[in-house]
Design a protein around this motif. Structure first.
Motif, PDB file in Angstrom:
ATOM      1  N   UNK A 138       0.774  -1.260   0.119  1.00 22.58           N
ATOM      2  CA  UNK A 138      -0.006   0.060   0.163  1.00 22.58           C
ATOM      3  C   UNK A 138       0.744   1.430  -0.033  1.00 22.58           C
ATOM      4  N   UNK A 139       1.806   1.171   0.910  1.00 25.56           N
ATOM      5  CA  UNK A 139       2.689   2.454   0.932  1.00 25.56           C
ATOM      6  C   UNK A 139       3.408   2.724  -0.253  1.00 25.56           C
ATOM      7  N   UNK A 140       4.170   1.659  -0.998  1.00 29.60           N
ATOM      8  CA  UNK A 140       4.732   1.753  -2.205  1.00 29.60           C
ATOM      9  C   UNK A 140       3.906   2.242  -3.461  1.00 29.60           C
ATOM     10  N   UNK A 141       2.531   1.907  -3.374  1.00 34.14           N
ATOM     11  CA  UNK A 141       1.691   2.276  -4.429  1.00 34.14           C
ATOM     12  C   UNK A 141       1.145   3.545  -4.138  1.00 34.14           C
ATOM     13  N   UNK A 142       0.694   3.724  -2.971  1.00 34.24           N
ATOM     14  CA  UNK A 142       0.368   5.200  -2.320  1.00 34.24           C
ATOM     15  C   UNK A 142       0.986   6.444  -2.551  1.00 34.24           C
ATOM     16  N   UNK A 143       2.312   6.242  -2.147  1.00 34.46           N
ATOM     17  CA  UNK A 143       3.098   7.303  -1.758  1.00 34.46           C
ATOM     18  C   UNK A 143       3.621   8.139  -3.123  1.00 34.46           C
ATOM     19  N   UNK A 144       3.641   9.377  -2.981  1.00 36.02           N
ATOM     20  CA  UNK A 144       3.881  10.015  -4.207  1.00 36.02           C
ATOM     21  C   UNK A 144       5.645  10.291  -4.419  1.00 36.02           C
ATOM     22  N   UNK A 145       6.006   9.057  -4.860  1.00 32.37           N
ATOM     23  CA  UNK A 145       7.513   9.182  -5.034  1.00 32.37           C
ATOM     24  C   UNK A 145       8.055  10.114  -6.165  1.00 32.37           C
ATOM     25  N   UNK A 146       7.536  10.384  -7.120  1.00 37.48           N
ATOM     26  CA  UNK A 146       7.863  11.172  -8.263  1.00 37.48           C
ATOM     27  C   UNK A 146       7.886  12.701  -7.891  1.00 37.48           C
ATOM     28  N   UNK A 147       6.994  13.213  -6.898  1.00 33.26           N
ATOM     29  CA  UNK A 147       6.602  14.567  -6.417  1.00 33.26           C
ATOM     30  C   UNK A 147       7.576  14.925  -5.423  1.00 33.26           C
ATOM     31  N   UNK A 148       8.786  14.647  -5.373  1.00 32.44           N
ATOM     32  CA  UNK A 148       9.803  14.862  -4.307  1.00 32.44           C
ATOM     33  C   UNK A 148       9.517  16.358  -3.696  1.00 32.44           C
ATOM     34  N   UNK A 149       9.665  17.418  -4.289  1.00 31.84           N
ATOM     35  CA  UNK A 149       9.654  18.662  -3.881  1.00 31.84           C
ATOM     36  C   UNK A 149       8.157  18.873  -3.018  1.00 31.84           C
ATOM     37  N   UNK A 150       6.897  18.425  -3.550  1.00 30.24           N
ATOM     38  CA  UNK A 150       5.875  18.677  -3.045  1.00 30.24           C
ATOM     39  C   UNK A 150       5.249  17.897  -1.964  1.00 30.24           C
ATOM     40  N   UNK A 151       5.776  16.375  -1.925  1.00 34.51           N
ATOM     41  CA  UNK A 151       5.328  15.432  -1.342  1.00 34.51           C
ATOM     42  C   UNK A 151       5.431  15.683   0.561  1.00 34.51           C
ATOM     43  N   UNK A 152       4.716  15.009   1.147  1.00 34.57           N
ATOM     44  CA  UNK A 152       4.783  14.986   2.595  1.00 34.57           C
ATOM     45  C   UNK A 152       5.112  13.564   3.130  1.00 34.57           C
ATOM     46  N   UNK A 153       5.717  13.464   4.056  1.00 35.74           N
ATOM     47  CA  UNK A 153       5.792  12.179   4.886  1.00 35.74           C
ATOM     48  C   UNK A 153       4.604  11.592   5.328  1.00 35.74           C
ATOM     49  N   UNK A 154       4.451  10.192   4.978  1.00 36.43           N
ATOM     50  CA  UNK A 154       3.076   9.592   5.571  1.00 36.43           C
ATOM     51  C   UNK A 154       3.363   8.407   6.406  1.00 36.43           C
ATOM     52  N   UNK A 155       2.364   8.167   7.213  1.00 39.72           N
ATOM     53  CA  UNK A 155       2.660   6.920   7.936  1.00 39.72           C
ATOM     54  C   UNK A 155       1.526   6.136   7.825  1.00 39.72           C
TER      55      UNK A 155
END
Length: 144
Positions: free
Chosen positions: A88-105
């Motif tokens: 879920x984390x690998x699929x859901x997380x916004x890997x490509x948007x490094x500048x605008x992404x936020x850490x998620x738990x």
């Protein structure tokens, strides 16, 4: 500076019988866990990375969440749930948007019926971790 795709995994609390065998008070163990959570979550926030929180996934009072005869190893059911959290984390997380992404738990309890939970990794999460932990797994008698 972190430029790689890293999924941080915060380990789980051992089964409650670990405290008895190791002569450790659970309140003291939770203080250590809270300190570790605050530091791990801060690193994840700094580098805008996802975290799998197994501490809020495994129930330390339910021996069915741990391998037979072990207070520290998860069993295959929990291993499968951990795999679902990772996918879920690998699929859901916004890997490509490094500048605008936020850490998620990402976390989930096997016996709450809700499955996987996702929350933003804010500073409050690490500061209130002891309270969060006790809301999910309050002091109780051992199950089974």
């Amino acid at each position: 500076e972190c430029k790689c795709e890293v999924l941080i995994v915060f380990t789980y609390e051992p089964h409650i019988r670990f405290c008895a065998h190791a002569n450790v008070d659970r309140k003291e163990l939770l203080k250590i866990i809270e300190w570790a959570a605050a530091n791990i979550f801060a690193i994840a926030r700094k580098h805008k990375l996802p975290v799998i929180d197994l501490n809020r996934t495994c129930n330390p009072f339910n021996k069915d969440h741990y391998a037979s005869g072990s207070a520290i190893e998860p069993n295959e059911v929990n291993g499968g749930f951990t795999t679902k959290l990772a996918l879920t984390a690998l699929y859901d997380f916004e890997w490509s948007n490094e500048q605008n992404r936020a850490s998620k738990i990402y976390y989930g309890q096997n016996d709450d019926g809700d499955g996987i939970h996702v929350q933003l990794n804010t500073e409050d999460v690490g500061k209130d971790y002891y309270k969060l932990k006790l809301q999910i797994h309050p002091f109780q008698k051992q199950k089974k």
